[in-house]
Write an enzyme that holds these catalytic residues in place. Structure first.
Site, PDB file in Angstrom:
ATOM      1  N   CYS A 154       0.717  -1.537  -0.087  1.00  0.00           N
ATOM      2  CA  CYS A 154      -0.046   0.040   0.039  1.00  0.00           C
ATOM      3  C   CYS A 154       0.818   1.440   0.006  1.00  0.00           C
ATOM      4  O   CYS A 154       0.395   2.094  -0.730  1.00  0.00           O
ATOM      5  CB  CYS A 154      -0.778  -0.006   1.437  1.00  0.00           C
ATOM      6  SG  CYS A 154      -2.442  -1.409   0.941  1.00  0.00           S
ATOM      7  N   HIS A 155       2.030   1.128   0.891  1.00  0.00           N
ATOM      8  CA  HIS A 155       2.534   2.366   1.017  1.00  0.00           C
ATOM      9  C   HIS A 155       4.072   2.083   1.011  1.00  0.00           C
ATOM     10  O   HIS A 155       4.810   3.168   1.404  1.00  0.00           O
ATOM     11  CB  HIS A 155       2.211   3.549   2.164  1.00  0.00           C
ATOM     12  CG  HIS A 155       0.865   3.823   2.021  1.00  0.00           C
ATOM     13  ND1 HIS A 155      -0.127   3.017   2.812  1.00  0.00           N
ATOM     14  CD2 HIS A 155       0.073   4.694   1.331  1.00  0.00           C
ATOM     15  CE1 HIS A 155      -1.511   3.613   2.307  1.00  0.00           C
ATOM     16  NE2 HIS A 155      -1.133   4.477   1.369  1.00  0.00           N
ATOM     17  N   GLY A 156       4.551   1.008   0.940  1.00  0.00           N
ATOM     18  CA  GLY A 156       5.993   0.708   0.878  1.00  0.00           C
ATOM     19  C   GLY A 156       6.628   0.457   2.295  1.00  0.00           C
ATOM     20  O   GLY A 156       7.743   0.386   2.121  1.00  0.00           O
TER      21      GLY A 156
END
Length: 191
Positions: A154-156
């Site tokens: 989703c956001h690393g």
């Protein structure tokens, strides 16, 4: 009618009314008080679960559900356990100092009761996405110091094989270790 007879009938009427009224209160109170008890479904959601981990191979990840959340049990091999110490400088909280993240027995570099078994809630601590498991040696886009772990698409955010968060990613804290215990020496576990 004499006054004694009237008083006796009055007492009988009051007694009968009290008994009927009391029965009505009980009949009304029982369903009301029962509604305060958790449902069978709610009790089941919070109940411990038993997971047999005795047949797991090193590198194997078992996925279960506990309290409506994904529960991950990872069996780590000796190489993976040894590599955990090498990552301290790359991690945000390598010593697991955020005490709400794990029980006291998991405040160690393994974040576990037994080094070979990691037990975590499989939700990223950034926004609750479910990270992907990347086994040690599996090809990845990360640097050579990557020894496997968990990657949140989703956001690393990245987590090592102990669920500890790397520096410089959106997730603020390590993956959560739930309370658990081993119920036998053959490694069956109870959550």
């Amino acid at each position: 009618m004499c006054s004694d007879e009237v008083n006796r009938k009055r007492r009988q009427l009051i007694a009968a009314t009290t008994v009927v009224g009391g029965a009505g209160v009980v009949a009304t109170a029982v369903p009301f008080l029962s509604s305060w008890q958790p449902s069978a479904r709610a009790r089941a959601i919070g109940a411990p679960i038993e997971v047999d981990v005795s047949g797991m191979q090193p590198g194997e990840l078992k996925r279960e559900q506990w309290q409506g959340k994904p529960l991950w049990i990872l069996r780590r091999g000796d190489d993976t356990i040894d590599a955990l110490a090498e990552l301290k400088n790359a991690l945000r909280d390598p010593e697991s100092t955020v005490t709400e993240q794990q029980p006291v027995y998991a405040q160690n570099e393994y974040r576990a009761r037994k080094p070979e078994y990691l037990v975590v809630i499989g939700l990223c601590t950034h926004l609750g996405c479910s990270p992907s498991y990347m086994a040690p040696g599996e090809e990845s886009q990360f640097k050579e110091d990557w020894h496997g772990g968990f990657f949140c698409p989703c956001h690393g955010s990245r987590f090592d094989m102990a669920g500890r968060v790397y520096k410089g990613v959106p997730a603020p804290t390590n993956l959560v270790v739930p309370p658990y215990k081993f119920i036998s020496d053959t490694a069956d576990s109870d959550w």
